[in-house]
Design an enzyme around this catalytic site. Structure first.
Site, PDB file in Angstrom:
ATOM      1  N   ASP A 174       6.003   0.523   0.173  1.00  0.00           N
ATOM      2  CA  ASP A 174       5.923  -0.800   0.790  1.00  0.00           C
ATOM      3  C   ASP A 174       5.421  -1.839  -0.214  1.00  0.00           C
ATOM      4  O   ASP A 174       6.064  -2.860  -0.459  1.00  0.00           O
ATOM      5  CB  ASP A 174       4.972  -0.731   2.007  1.00  0.00           C
ATOM      6  CG  ASP A 174       4.881  -2.063   2.733  1.00  0.00           C
ATOM      7  OD1 ASP A 174       5.699  -2.957   2.458  1.00  0.00           O
ATOM      8  OD2 ASP A 174       3.980  -2.218   3.586  1.00  0.00           O
ATOM      9  N   ASP A 193       5.663   3.398  11.567  1.00  0.00           N
ATOM     10  CA  ASP A 193       4.736   3.767  10.493  1.00  0.00           C
ATOM     11  C   ASP A 193       3.287   3.628  11.010  1.00  0.00           C
ATOM     12  O   ASP A 193       2.934   2.591  11.589  1.00  0.00           O
ATOM     13  CB  ASP A 193       4.977   2.807   9.314  1.00  0.00           C
ATOM     14  CG  ASP A 193       4.251   3.215   8.050  1.00  0.00           C
ATOM     15  OD1 ASP A 193       3.954   4.407   7.875  1.00  0.00           O
ATOM     16  OD2 ASP A 193       3.995   2.318   7.210  1.00  0.00           O
TER      17      ASP A 193
HETATM   18  P1  13P Z   1       2.267   1.748  -0.666  1.00  0.00           P
HETATM   19  O1  13P Z   1       1.152   0.809  -0.346  1.00  0.00           O
HETATM   20  O2  13P Z   1       1.957   2.567  -1.873  1.00  0.00           O
HETATM   21  O3  13P Z   1       3.573   1.072  -0.793  1.00  0.00           O
HETATM   22  O4  13P Z   1       2.379   2.789   0.560  1.00  0.00           O
HETATM   23  C1  13P Z   1       3.087   2.444   1.711  1.00  0.00           C
HETATM   24  C2  13P Z   1       2.871   3.419   2.826  1.00  0.00           C
HETATM   25  O5  13P Z   1       2.336   4.495   2.676  1.00  0.00           O
HETATM   26  C3  13P Z   1       3.364   3.010   4.156  1.00  0.00           C
HETATM   27  O6  13P Z   1       2.992   3.915   5.156  1.00  0.00           O
HETATM   28  O1  G3H Z   2       0.507   1.768   5.266  1.00  0.00           O
HETATM   29  C1  G3H Z   2       0.664   0.583   5.488  1.00  0.00           C
HETATM   30  C2  G3H Z   2       1.981  -0.038   5.195  1.00  0.00           C
HETATM   31  O2  G3H Z   2       2.051  -0.452   3.856  1.00  0.00           O
HETATM   32  C3  G3H Z   2       2.247  -1.143   6.168  1.00  0.00           C
HETATM   33  O3  G3H Z   2       1.443  -2.259   5.908  1.00  0.00           O
HETATM   34  O4  G3H Z   2       0.316  -2.567   8.092  1.00  0.00           O
HETATM   35  O5  G3H Z   2       0.376  -4.407   6.397  1.00  0.00           O
HETATM   36  O6  G3H Z   2       2.457  -3.754   7.624  1.00  0.00           O
HETATM   37  P1  G3H Z   2       1.123  -3.313   7.090  1.00  0.00           P
HETATM   38 ZN    ZN Z   3       1.108   4.875   4.851  1.00  0.00          ZN
END
Ligand code: 13P
Ligand code: G3H
Ligand code: ZN
Length: 316
Positions: free
Chosen positions: A255, A81
């Site tokens: 997330d 991600d």
């Molecule tokens: P949220 O913060 O809305 O859960 O989005 C997560 C996300 O886009 C991870 O890449």
């Molecule tokens: O877009 C971000 C995701 O919610 C991941 O969050 O970078 O804190 O793991 P993080």
């Molecule tokens: Zn994201």
């Protein structure tokens, strides 16, 4: 069974969206797999750069491999991600990830194209799918913070040009959402007009929606009743998930909502049992609650009960 995101999107396109859930530890993995199996849904496990650093990237890999053995019926992709170029190459060469996201959306268009194309060429040599991003979401992403005024919706003509030039397999579009628990100040809606225009230019091309948590009010209220101080939170309307899927959104990223489940369970547990210091009892409650949450989201995304048909179409 680990598959690529492209394999999942081929089955989902125009019908439903695949839930993409971030994990950081074994408890989240257990809840995610349990919820996916109970709802009979394919899914995407997302690992952020922060998640790779939280314990160790090898630890998460081992957790996922173990979960794959514990739940042999699961069909999922393992996805990086918001990767930078270096992390993408690390994942591509790991032999474990089936999909990476190269996020150069903060760079100018031409540089974004250049970086995304390099990563896509390297990934495709190994049969790995690539998600790229064009436009800019508001909110916080790892070390980058974009305030609402600087967020930029994806331009449909640019999106078409970008996909042609890079060869990426899916595109994350900015359509009004942002990361985190504070997404909307006034109007709470996605920009379906932008999605329609992108779909008209690129019918059949899989789109991705980041920042898709719904930030349930009852969850936040329970957290606050147990000592939390989360104010003015607002998320995506869950009734907009399926209409977005019908317009080509095949991956919906969630997330923050999972973090809220964790926080509610643990705040309530330790509020009600102040003498307790064994973390396993609340951990067990979290796994069950997260599994229920995942199953409920898969129903809303339309991915629930798709496993049998997907398996057939994969020839497995
Ligand atoms: P949220 O913060 O809305 O859960 O989005 C997560 C996300 O886009 C991870 O890449
Ligand atoms: O877009 C971000 C995701 O919610 C991941 O969050 O970078 O804190 O793991 P993080
Ligand atoms: Zn994201």
């Amino acid at each position: 069974m680990i598959v690529t995101t492209s394999q999942l999107f081929k089955h989902a396109y125009g019908k439903y969206a695949v839930g993409a859930y971030n994990i950081n530890n074994a408890e989240q993995a257990m809840g995610l797999f349990k919820g996916a199996i109970s709802s009979q849904a394919p899914f995407i496990i997302q690992i952020s750069k922060g998640a790779r650093k939280y314990t160790d990237k090898k630890m998460l890999e081992a957790v996922i491999r173990a979960a794959d053995e514990i739940f042999p019926d699961a069909i999922f992709a393992v996805h990086l991600d918001h990767g930078d170029e270096e992390t993408c190459y690390d994942c591509i060469n790991s032999g474990f990830y089936s999909s990476v996201m190269i996020d150069a959306s903060h760079d100018p268009f031409d540089k974004n194209v250049e970086i995304t194309k390099r990563v896509t060429d390297a990934a495709h040599k190994k049969g790995i799918s690539v998600e790229a991003e064009l436009g800019m979401l508001g909110g916080v992403e790892e070390d980058i913070k974009v305030d609402e005024g600087h967020a930029m919706l994806t331009d449909p003509a640019e999106a078409e040009d970008f996909v042609k030039k890079t060869g990426c397999d899916s595109l994350a579009c900015a359509i009004g959402t942002s990361h985190g628990a504070f997404k909307f100040k006034g109007r709470q809606s996605l920009h379906f007009d932008v999605l329609e225009k992108i779909k008209a230019r690129m019918p059949g091309f899989p789109l991705v929606m980041h920042g898709s948590s719904s930030v349930p009010k009852d969850e936040v209220d329970r957290i606050n009743a147990a000592g939390g101080t989360i104010k003015d939170s607002m998320g995506v309307d869950v009734n907009e998930y399926l209409p977005a899927a019908k317009l080509g959104v095949t991956k919906i990223n969630i997330d923050t909502d999972g973090r809220l489940v964790w926080t509610r369970v643990h705040r309530e547990f330790f509020r009600d049992k102040p003498g307790e210091f064994d973390f396993r009892p609340p951990g067990k409650i979290f796994i069950e609650e997260y599994a229920k949450f995942i199953a409920s989201r898969n129903v809303l995304l339309g991915s629930a009960n798709q496993l049998t048909d997907l398996r057939k179409s994969l020839g497995k």
